[in-house]
Design a protein around this motif. Structure first.
Motif, PDB file in Angstrom:
ATOM      1  N   GLY A   6       0.780  -1.224   0.000  1.00 62.43           N
ATOM      2  CA  GLY A   6       0.000   0.000   0.000  1.00 62.43           C
ATOM      3  C   GLY A   6       0.816   1.281   0.000  1.00 62.43           C
ATOM      4  O   GLY A   6       0.247   2.356  -0.059  1.00 62.43           O
ATOM      5  N   ASP A   7       2.130   1.183   0.051  1.00 63.99           N
ATOM      6  CA  ASP A   7       2.977   2.379   0.019  1.00 63.99           C
ATOM      7  C   ASP A   7       3.057   2.870  -1.422  1.00 63.99           C
ATOM      8  O   ASP A   7       3.558   2.166  -2.301  1.00 63.99           O
ATOM      9  CB  ASP A   7       4.374   2.044   0.541  1.00 63.99           C
ATOM     10  N   PRO A   8       2.565   4.067  -1.711  1.00 60.68           N
ATOM     11  CA  PRO A   8       2.534   4.543  -3.099  1.00 60.68           C
ATOM     12  C   PRO A   8       3.924   4.696  -3.720  1.00 60.68           C
ATOM     13  O   PRO A   8       4.095   4.511  -4.924  1.00 60.68           O
ATOM     14  CB  PRO A   8       1.810   5.890  -3.025  1.00 60.68           C
ATOM     15  N   ARG A   9       4.937   5.012  -2.915  1.00 61.01           N
ATOM     16  CA  ARG A   9       6.305   5.116  -3.449  1.00 61.01           C
ATOM     17  C   ARG A   9       6.790   3.750  -3.940  1.00 61.01           C
ATOM     18  O   ARG A   9       7.409   3.638  -4.995  1.00 61.01           O
ATOM     19  CB  ARG A   9       7.268   5.649  -2.389  1.00 61.01           C
ATOM     20  N   HIS A  10       6.462   2.710  -3.179  1.00 65.73           N
ATOM     21  CA  HIS A  10       6.861   1.343  -3.546  1.00 65.73           C
ATOM     22  C   HIS A  10       6.178   0.928  -4.833  1.00 65.73           C
ATOM     23  O   HIS A  10       6.820   0.415  -5.762  1.00 65.73           O
ATOM     24  CB  HIS A  10       6.504   0.395  -2.396  1.00 65.73           C
ATOM     25  N   GLU A  11       4.871   1.143  -4.899  1.00 64.99           N
ATOM     26  CA  GLU A  11       4.119   0.752  -6.088  1.00 64.99           C
ATOM     27  C   GLU A  11       4.580   1.509  -7.323  1.00 64.99           C
ATOM     28  O   GLU A  11       4.676   0.948  -8.409  1.00 64.99           O
ATOM     29  CB  GLU A  11       2.615   0.939  -5.862  1.00 64.99           C
ATOM     30  N   ALA A  44      18.905   7.479  -2.884  1.00 61.51           N
ATOM     31  CA  ALA A  44      18.163   6.297  -2.431  1.00 61.51           C
ATOM     32  C   ALA A  44      17.173   6.690  -1.332  1.00 61.51           C
ATOM     33  O   ALA A  44      16.027   6.228  -1.331  1.00 61.51           O
ATOM     34  CB  ALA A  44      19.124   5.222  -1.941  1.00 61.51           C
ATOM     35  N   GLU A  45      17.591   7.542  -0.438  1.00 63.06           N
ATOM     36  CA  GLU A  45      16.689   8.007   0.623  1.00 63.06           C
ATOM     37  C   GLU A  45      15.512   8.795   0.048  1.00 63.06           C
ATOM     38  O   GLU A  45      14.392   8.663   0.505  1.00 63.06           O
ATOM     39  CB  GLU A  45      17.451   8.832   1.661  1.00 63.06           C
ATOM     40  N   GLU A  46      15.772   9.591  -0.974  1.00 64.55           N
ATOM     41  CA  GLU A  46      14.697  10.353  -1.614  1.00 64.55           C
ATOM     42  C   GLU A  46      13.658   9.436  -2.261  1.00 64.55           C
ATOM     43  O   GLU A  46      12.481   9.771  -2.334  1.00 64.55           O
ATOM     44  CB  GLU A  46      15.269  11.301  -2.664  1.00 64.55           C
ATOM     45  N   LEU A  47      14.108   8.279  -2.756  1.00 67.63           N
ATOM     46  CA  LEU A  47      13.188   7.331  -3.387  1.00 67.63           C
ATOM     47  C   LEU A  47      12.445   6.470  -2.370  1.00 67.63           C
ATOM     48  O   LEU A  47      11.572   5.700  -2.741  1.00 67.63           O
ATOM     49  CB  LEU A  47      13.946   6.421  -4.363  1.00 67.63           C
ATOM     50  N   GLY A  48      12.813   6.556  -1.107  1.00 67.21           N
ATOM     51  CA  GLY A  48      12.101   5.793  -0.087  1.00 67.21           C
ATOM     52  C   GLY A  48      12.997   4.970   0.802  1.00 67.21           C
ATOM     53  O   GLY A  48      12.526   4.321   1.726  1.00 67.21           O
ATOM     54  N   GLY A  49      14.272   4.947   0.501  1.00 70.80           N
ATOM     55  CA  GLY A  49      15.211   4.227   1.360  1.00 70.80           C
ATOM     56  C   GLY A  49      15.639   2.882   0.794  1.00 70.80           C
ATOM     57  O   GLY A  49      15.047   2.345  -0.147  1.00 70.80           O
ATOM     58  N   ALA A 138      12.163   7.945 -15.411  1.00 70.91           N
ATOM     59  CA  ALA A 138      10.862   7.276 -15.345  1.00 70.91           C
ATOM     60  C   ALA A 138      10.179   7.563 -14.022  1.00 70.91           C
ATOM     61  O   ALA A 138       8.961   7.787 -13.976  1.00 70.91           O
ATOM     62  CB  ALA A 138      11.042   5.762 -15.539  1.00 70.91           C
ATOM     63  N   TYR A 139      10.933   7.585 -12.930  1.00 70.71           N
ATOM     64  CA  TYR A 139      10.345   7.870 -11.625  1.00 70.71           C
ATOM     65  C   TYR A 139       9.852   9.312 -11.571  1.00 70.71           C
ATOM     66  O   TYR A 139       8.753   9.582 -11.091  1.00 70.71           O
ATOM     67  CB  TYR A 139      11.371   7.603 -10.520  1.00 70.71           C
TER      68      TYR A 139
END
Length: 145
Positions: A6-11, A44-49, A138-139
């Motif tokens: 459910g984490d939108p950054r992960h999806e 990497a931290e900016e993308l979620g760790g 892409a991100y």
């Protein structure tokens, strides 16, 4: 490892990675594909760790039937993740996978040769520099879109 359900950054990261992983292999099922992502610690931290990126790489790879993931800590400034498909290549795809690997090697050698010849640096297709640029673009597009 924490759950990122459910984490939108992960999806979003999984959605970005799947087509990039798929494009890294010859047609016919993903055999011969590999993807290596190198990022700075801050990025990497900016993308979620680290844990989120590792989980997204694993999920994206598994969605394509890839089974192997390596995550390296790297240096104090750089992190590395690598995912690829393991297992024996089916006989009907072996020639295509081998030719694909040879083409990638020839393309890399050609770029390096051109760079040595004229001194103008070029990015090697499929190199870690190009891969990181693809993921960033892409991100960012997914974030803006």
């Amino acid at each position: 490892m924490p759950s990122f359900a459910g984490d939108p950054r992960h999806e979003r990261l999984v959605a970005v990675l799947v087509p990039l992983l798929r494009r890294s292999c010859p047609a016919g099922g993903g055999f011969g594909g590999a993807y290596e992502l190198r990022l700075g610690v801050d990025e990497a931290e900016e993308l979620g760790g680290v844990a989120l990126i590792r989980s997204a790489m694993r999920k994206a790879g598994r969605s394509l039937g890839w089974a192997k993931l390596q995550a390296f800590g790297g240096s104090s400034r750089r992190l590395l993740w690598r995912v690829w498909r393991t297992g024996e290549v089916p006989a009907e795809l072996a020639a295509e996978v081998e030719e694909y690997a040879l083409q990638r090697g020839r393309a890399a050698a050609e770029v390096v040769g051109q760079t040595l010849e004229d001194g103008k640096p070029r990015a090697v297709p499929g190199s870690v520099f190009v891969v990181a640029q693809e993921v960033r673009a892409a991100y960012a597009e997914g974030v803006a879109g």
